[in-house]
Design a protein around this motif. Structure first.
Motif, PDB file in Angstrom:
ATOM      1  N   GLN A 192       0.857  -1.184   0.000  1.00  0.00           N
ATOM      2  CA  GLN A 192       0.000   0.000   0.000  1.00  0.00           C
ATOM      3  C   GLN A 192       0.893   1.234   0.000  1.00  0.00           C
ATOM      4  O   GLN A 192       2.042   1.184   0.429  1.00  0.00           O
ATOM      5  CB  GLN A 192      -0.931  -0.008   1.202  1.00  0.00           C
ATOM      6  CG  GLN A 192      -0.243  -0.114   2.545  1.00  0.00           C
ATOM      7  CD  GLN A 192      -1.216  -0.293   3.687  1.00  0.00           C
ATOM      8  OE1 GLN A 192      -2.359   0.134   3.619  1.00  0.00           O
ATOM      9  NE2 GLN A 192      -0.774  -0.919   4.771  1.00  0.00           N
ATOM     10  N   GLN A 193       0.340   2.319  -0.514  1.00  0.00           N
ATOM     11  CA  GLN A 193       1.111   3.556  -0.532  1.00  0.00           C
ATOM     12  C   GLN A 193       0.203   4.752  -0.437  1.00  0.00           C
ATOM     13  O   GLN A 193      -0.985   4.694  -0.785  1.00  0.00           O
ATOM     14  CB  GLN A 193       1.960   3.654  -1.800  1.00  0.00           C
ATOM     15  CG  GLN A 193       1.194   3.906  -3.081  1.00  0.00           C
ATOM     16  CD  GLN A 193       2.113   3.930  -4.292  1.00  0.00           C
ATOM     17  OE1 GLN A 193       2.582   2.884  -4.733  1.00  0.00           O
ATOM     18  NE2 GLN A 193       2.373   5.121  -4.815  1.00  0.00           N
ATOM     19  N   VAL A 194       0.770   5.837   0.053  1.00  0.00           N
ATOM     20  CA  VAL A 194       0.118   7.142   0.079  1.00  0.00           C
ATOM     21  C   VAL A 194       1.033   8.131  -0.619  1.00  0.00           C
ATOM     22  O   VAL A 194       2.238   8.165  -0.355  1.00  0.00           O
ATOM     23  CB  VAL A 194      -0.167   7.595   1.526  1.00  0.00           C
ATOM     24  CG1 VAL A 194      -0.394   9.106   1.595  1.00  0.00           C
ATOM     25  CG2 VAL A 194      -1.375   6.868   2.090  1.00  0.00           C
ATOM     26  N   ASN A 195       0.463   8.898  -1.548  1.00  0.00           N
ATOM     27  CA  ASN A 195       1.174   9.996  -2.208  1.00  0.00           C
ATOM     28  C   ASN A 195       0.415  11.283  -1.950  1.00  0.00           C
ATOM     29  O   ASN A 195      -0.826  11.293  -1.990  1.00  0.00           O
ATOM     30  CB  ASN A 195       1.262   9.788  -3.722  1.00  0.00           C
ATOM     31  CG  ASN A 195       2.080   8.584  -4.112  1.00  0.00           C
ATOM     32  OD1 ASN A 195       1.788   7.467  -3.736  1.00  0.00           O
ATOM     33  ND2 ASN A 195       3.108   8.800  -4.920  1.00  0.00           N
ATOM     34  N   THR A 196       1.150  12.355  -1.694  1.00  0.00           N
ATOM     35  CA  THR A 196       0.540  13.675  -1.676  1.00  0.00           C
ATOM     36  C   THR A 196       1.242  14.523  -2.726  1.00  0.00           C
ATOM     37  O   THR A 196       2.401  14.281  -3.071  1.00  0.00           O
ATOM     38  CB  THR A 196       0.652  14.349  -0.296  1.00  0.00           C
ATOM     39  OG1 THR A 196       2.029  14.594   0.016  1.00  0.00           O
ATOM     40  CG2 THR A 196       0.042  13.465   0.779  1.00  0.00           C
ATOM     41  N   PHE A 197       0.518  15.508  -3.241  1.00  0.00           N
ATOM     42  CA  PHE A 197       1.027  16.316  -4.348  1.00  0.00           C
ATOM     43  C   PHE A 197       0.981  17.788  -3.965  1.00  0.00           C
ATOM     44  O   PHE A 197       0.356  18.176  -2.990  1.00  0.00           O
ATOM     45  CB  PHE A 197       0.200  16.053  -5.609  1.00  0.00           C
ATOM     46  CG  PHE A 197       0.121  14.594  -5.960  1.00  0.00           C
ATOM     47  CD1 PHE A 197       1.159  13.965  -6.624  1.00  0.00           C
ATOM     48  CD2 PHE A 197      -0.986  13.835  -5.593  1.00  0.00           C
ATOM     49  CE1 PHE A 197       1.103  12.611  -6.921  1.00  0.00           C
ATOM     50  CE2 PHE A 197      -1.061  12.482  -5.891  1.00  0.00           C
ATOM     51  CZ  PHE A 197      -0.010  11.869  -6.551  1.00  0.00           C
ATOM     52  N   GLY A 198       1.673  18.601  -4.745  1.00  0.00           N
ATOM     53  CA  GLY A 198       1.731  20.027  -4.454  1.00  0.00           C
ATOM     54  C   GLY A 198       3.169  20.474  -4.323  1.00  0.00           C
ATOM     55  O   GLY A 198       4.090  19.872  -4.882  1.00  0.00           O
ATOM     56  N   GLU A 199       3.389  21.530  -3.541  1.00  0.00           N
ATOM     57  CA  GLU A 199       4.730  22.091  -3.411  1.00  0.00           C
ATOM     58  C   GLU A 199       5.676  21.168  -2.655  1.00  0.00           C
ATOM     59  O   GLU A 199       6.882  21.179  -2.895  1.00  0.00           O
ATOM     60  CB  GLU A 199       4.656  23.446  -2.692  1.00  0.00           C
ATOM     61  CG  GLU A 199       3.934  24.524  -3.493  1.00  0.00           C
ATOM     62  CD  GLU A 199       3.929  25.853  -2.762  1.00  0.00           C
ATOM     63  OE1 GLU A 199       4.483  25.905  -1.638  1.00  0.00           O
ATOM     64  OE2 GLU A 199       3.387  26.824  -3.310  1.00  0.00           O
ATOM     65  N   ARG A 200       5.148  20.367  -1.713  1.00  0.00           N
ATOM     66  CA  ARG A 200       5.984  19.454  -0.922  1.00  0.00           C
ATOM     67  C   ARG A 200       5.402  18.043  -1.001  1.00  0.00           C
ATOM     68  O   ARG A 200       4.825  17.546  -0.032  1.00  0.00           O
ATOM     69  CB  ARG A 200       6.069  19.929   0.530  1.00  0.00           C
ATOM     70  CG  ARG A 200       6.732  21.277   0.716  1.00  0.00           C
ATOM     71  CD  ARG A 200       6.732  21.655   2.181  1.00  0.00           C
ATOM     72  NE  ARG A 200       7.435  20.651   2.996  1.00  0.00           N
ATOM     73  CZ  ARG A 200       7.179  20.439   4.278  1.00  0.00           C
ATOM     74  NH1 ARG A 200       6.218  21.120   4.894  1.00  0.00           N
ATOM     75  NH2 ARG A 200       7.868  19.539   4.956  1.00  0.00           N
ATOM     76  N   PRO A 201       5.540  17.398  -2.135  1.00  0.00           N
ATOM     77  CA  PRO A 201       4.955  16.059  -2.280  1.00  0.00           C
ATOM     78  C   PRO A 201       5.636  15.049  -1.359  1.00  0.00           C
ATOM     79  O   PRO A 201       6.822  15.170  -1.039  1.00  0.00           O
ATOM     80  CB  PRO A 201       5.212  15.727  -3.748  1.00  0.00           C
ATOM     81  CG  PRO A 201       6.392  16.550  -4.125  1.00  0.00           C
ATOM     82  CD  PRO A 201       6.262  17.822  -3.352  1.00  0.00           C
TER      83      PRO A 201
END
Length: 380
Positions: A192-201
C-alpha cells in the motif's frame, strides 16, 4: 510457506483454547473431567473461561488477518492461560509449551505490526501526510489544460480528471511479484502507498513480500526531496538501508512517474516543464528542491499512457548499498473505468542492463482512492 505457518498456528491455538474448556466444565460442575484430577472451583473455572476466550480470540484474529493490535490479545492470552495452568500444574503443565509458542507469536506480532514496526511507522507518517493536504482543492477545468502538449492533455481528459477536484493525495493498494535480477526467483508481495502532491509532495510505500518462505517488509519514505529505503527480514534483520543523493534522485523519478501514471488530475499543478516530441511522445523535466529529473511519456493510439522512460534512475544492489544508473521504464498494460475515472489496473517496472530489458516488478492495483484525508476513509 508463510500461509502454511500462519494456519498451523491458528489450528494449534484453536485446539489449545478449546482444551481450556475442560477446566471451565469442571469448575462450574458441568461435567466430570477425569483428565483434571485436582479440584477446580468456580473462581478457577472463571479463570479457565477467560483464558479460553483470549486464546480463541487470538486464533480468530490471526485467521482473519491479524489487526495491528493482535499481539496484545495474544500476549494477554499467554499470561492468563499460564496462570490457569499453574493452578492445575500437575494436570495441565503440558500446555506451557503452547503458551511459550503463543508468547513467541505475540512477540513477533509486536515487532512486525506493533509500535516499532515499519507498518506502524508507515501508518504514522501516512496519517500525518494526509492531514497536510488541501481539503477543498479547486475543480480541474478544460482551460487548465491549455498549456499542456496535446498528447498529455488528451490523456488527462481521457483519465476523467476534468470536471473533478484536482488531485492532492491518493491511497493505493496493490499486489504483484518482484525480483532482484533476470535470473532471480520471483517474490510475491502485497503493498500500500500514500502519495501527496503540491509544493511538498510525499511518498510513503510499504511492501510485504515473501522470500524463501520468510516475510520481508520494505518501506520507502520520500519527503522534502529526500528519500530512504529500508528492508527487514522477519521484521528484525535489516537487509536494506539506503539513502543519500543517488537514492534521492531515483525516488524523485518514482514520484514523477506516479504523478503521471496514477494521478493525471495533479499534472497541471506539478513543477514540470513539458516538451512535445511528436503526436504520441512528450518529454517532461520535473523539478523538486535541487533535483531535476527527466522522462519520456509514450501514449497509445487511444490516448492512454503506455510507457514512461527515464535515464535518471539507478538500480540498487540487493543490499541497497550501491547503485548503477540504468534506463528505467514502466510499461502499462491495463485500465478500467470507475466512478467516472479511468484507473490504471496493471503495469510493470523494467531495467535495461547490458543484456537488454528485463522486468523486475509486476503490479496489479486493487484500489486507488483520490483526495483522501485519512487512512480510515481510504480503507487503509
Amino acid at each position: 510457506m508463510e500461509n502454511v505457518v500462519r494456519w498451523t498456528v491458528v489450528v494449534v491455538l484453536t485446539v489449545h483454547g478449546l482444551i481450556h474448556l475442560l477446566g471451565v466444565a469442571k469448575g462450574f460442575g458441568w461435567a466430570d473431567v477425569p483428565q483434571l484430577k485436582a479440584p477446580i472451583g468456580t473462581r478457577s473455572g472463571l479463570l479457565w473461561l477467560l483464558a479460553a476466550a483470549l486464546v480463541l480470540t487470538a486464533a480468530v484474529l490471526l485467521a482473519v488477518g491479524a489487526p495491528t493490535w493482535w499481539w496484545l490479545v495474544a500476549a494477554a492470552a499467554a499470561v492468563v492461560s499460564q496462570i490457569a495452568i499453574v493452578t492445575s500444574w500437575e494436570d495441565a503443565k503440558a500446555g506451557t509449551v503452547l503458551n511459550v509458542l503463543l508468547a513467541v507469536v505475540a512477540a513477533y506480532g509486536f515487532v512486525s505490526v506493533g509500535p516499532p514496526s515499519f507498518h506502524a511507522r508507515w501508518d504514522r507518517q501516512a496519517s500525518e501526510a494526509l492531514t497536510d493536504v488541501d481539503a477543498a482543492p479547486p475543480v480541474l477545468l478544460e482551460e487548465d489544460l491549455s498549456g499542456l502538449p496535446e498528447p498529455l492533455a488528451t490523456y488527462v481528459r481521457r483519465s476523467g480528471a476534468v470536471g473533478k477536484p484536482r488531485v492532492t493525495s491518493l491511497y493505493a493498494h496493490f499486489h504483484g511479484r518482484i525480483r532482484s535480477g533476470p535470473e532471480a526467483a520471483w517474490m510475491p508481495f502485497t503493498g500500500q502507498q500514500v502519495n501527496t502532491f503540491g509544493e511538498r509532495p510525499r511518498r510513503l510505500f510499504l511492501m510485504d513480500a515473501t522470500r524463501s518462505g520468510l516475510p520481508v517488509t520494505v518501506l520507502h519514505e520520500y519527503a522534502d526531496a529526500t528519500a530512504a529505503m529500508r528492508g527487514r527480514v522477519l521484521s528484525l534483520v535489516t537487509v536494506v538501508d539506503a539513502s543519500g543523493e543517488v537514492m534521492d534522485r531515483g525516488e524523485t523519478v518514482t514520484v514523477f512517474n506516479e504523478l503521471v501514471v496514477l494521478a493525471p488530475g495533479a499534472i497541471v499543478d506539478a513543477p514540470v516543464r513539458w516538451t512535445s516530441l511528436d503526436a504520441r511522445r512528450v518529454r517532461g523535466d520535473f523539478t523538486l528542491g535541487d533535483q531535476t529529473v527527466s522522462a519520456e511519456l509514450v501514449f497509445d493510439a487511444d490516448g492512454d499512457l503506455a510507457d514512461f522512460v527515464s535515464e535518471d534512475r539507478s538500480r540498487a544492489s540487493e543490499d541497497g548499498k550501491s547503485f548503477v544508473r540504468q534506463t528505467w521504464s514502466t510499461p502499462l498494460s491495463g485500465y478500467r473505468d470507475s466512478d467516472g475515472r479511468r484507473l490504471l489496473t496493471s503495469g510493470e517496472g523494467r531495467w535495461k542492463d547490458p543484456k537488454g530489458w528485463f522486468a523486475y516488478i509486476e503490479l496489479e492495483f486493487d484500489a486507488i482512492d483520490y483526495n483522501v484525508r485519512s487512512l480510515e476513509a481510504a480503507g487503509g
